[in-house]
Scaffold this active site. Sequence first.
Site, short mmCIF file in Angstrom:
data_model
loop_
_atom_site.label_atom_id
_atom_site.label_comp_id
_atom_site.label_asym_id
_atom_site.label_seq_id
_atom_site.Cartn_x
_atom_site.Cartn_y
_atom_site.Cartn_z
N TYR A 178 82.90 59.63 -17.03
CA TYR A 178 82.10 60.70 -17.64
C TYR A 178 81.06 59.97 -18.48
CZ TYR A 178 86.45 63.52 -17.12
OH TYR A 178 87.57 64.13 -16.66
N CYS A 207 82.01 59.60 -22.15
CA CYS A 207 83.37 59.18 -22.56
C CYS A 207 83.34 57.82 -23.25
CB CYS A 207 84.24 59.15 -21.30
SG CYS A 207 85.60 57.99 -21.33
N CYS A 216 84.83 54.93 -21.20
CA CYS A 216 83.93 54.53 -20.10
C CYS A 216 82.78 53.71 -20.65
CB CYS A 216 83.37 55.77 -19.39
SG CYS A 216 84.65 56.88 -18.81
N1 LIG Z 1 93.60 54.76 -22.55
C1 LIG Z 1 92.62 55.21 -21.61
C2 LIG Z 1 92.15 56.60 -22.05
C3 LIG Z 1 91.22 57.21 -21.02
C4 LIG Z 1 90.98 58.67 -21.33
O1 LIG Z 1 91.72 59.34 -22.09
N2 LIG Z 1 89.95 59.20 -20.70
C5 LIG Z 1 89.67 60.59 -20.82
C6 LIG Z 1 88.16 60.83 -20.88
S1 LIG Z 1 87.44 60.26 -22.38
C7 LIG Z 1 90.17 61.30 -19.56
O2 LIG Z 1 89.86 60.94 -18.47
N3 LIG Z 1 91.00 62.30 -19.73
C8 LIG Z 1 91.56 63.04 -18.61
C9 LIG Z 1 90.78 64.27 -18.19
O3 LIG Z 1 89.60 64.38 -18.39
O4 LIG Z 1 91.44 65.13 -17.63
C10 LIG Z 1 91.48 54.21 -21.53
O5 LIG Z 1 91.30 53.44 -22.48
O6 LIG Z 1 90.80 54.16 -20.49
#
Ligand SMILES: N[C@@H](CCC(=O)N[C@@H](CS)C(=O)NCC(=O)O)C(=O)O
Length: 333
Positions: free
Chosen positions: A110, A113, A116
């Site tokens: 995203y 994010c 990201c």
């Molecule tokens: N610990 C992971 C956290 C990743 C995360 O929580 N990403 C969020 C977006 S900021 C996500 O994809 N959440 C799941 C969703 O959107 O359903 C990392 O560092 O990559």
Amino acid sequence: MRRASALATSSLISRSLATVDGGAAVSNHRLLQVALFASSSTSEACSRSRSRWFSPMVESFSSGSYRAISVGIAGVMVSGVAAATLSQQVYAKEPPPPELVPKDVVLYQYEACPFCNKVKAFLDYYDIPYKVVEVNPISKKEIKWSDYKKVPILVVDGEQLVDSSVIINKLGGKILPDKVAPSGDDEETKWRQWVDNHLVHILSPNIYRNTSEALESFDYITSNGNFSFTERITVKYAGAAAMYFVSKNLKKKYNITDERAALYDAAETWVNALNGRDFLGGSKPNMADLAVFGVLRPIRYLRSGKDMVEHTRIGEWYTRMEASVGESARIKE
Ligand SMILES: N[C@@H](CCC(=O)N[C@@H](CS)C(=O)NCC(=O)O)C(=O)O
């Protein structure tokens, strides 16, 4: 189609309000995940920041040039070229040896994010060309092929890597052969963990602090993310309203009383950690510098990011990071 989208949105909102009520597993909430931040890494922002970075140098060069006039115009020009070259040397990317650069790198993300953006700061700084697939946070159809349902996902020459810190460690291990693996209790690791465990949690309460900031954030998110036309409109207003409430819950969860004070405090804590150095890594950014920069980049030109730079000492380090990370290594398709 319109009905499906409305249903999706209403389910997002009802889930977020349920989260507010229930107070559980907020970080897993879909809207929150949709909502996390907008990117400020537009070329406009870059060029603005770059001119800010160069202007003090130009100013000091100009004042130096008055003195140099007595020596001669040629001397001024030579010193100007030298200053420019020096700045490029000091704040340059660190591309790995060409044979270690992966051939095909695809980032599922995203745009807004923070996790990201942490990965992107790493790829940009090490100049690893990458393609981006913007994931629709509601349907997530772009990552249907994967069992992992979050972003970022990085596919490196066909291998799927997930979780931002793991991605950076694994890719770092491949492309930076001379970098000694951190011991785990070293300064760099400690501050990388601070980013994941502390800094990221302060961001949402700040960017959704009041209705106007929540709308500003969602305007950014919906303009940069992968949304259908209908989703863009509904998510912008409904999302901003929902996240305003969710962020109040996050404040409780992370014991934040004054979100701006917490943001300023984090920025000052980071500057203190630098302890007079240009970067935590010394004369070059290390992984912790890239992590802090990456998660702050999406908010830098929102109201909260501007306030942070105005009210704390973080601006100079941030500007040095912008100069070091430079242009994005993203392949525009
Ligand atoms: N610990 C992971 C956290 C990743 C995360 O929580 N990403 C969020 C977006 S900021 C996500 O994809 N959440 C799941 C969703 O959107 O359903 C990392 O560092 O990559």
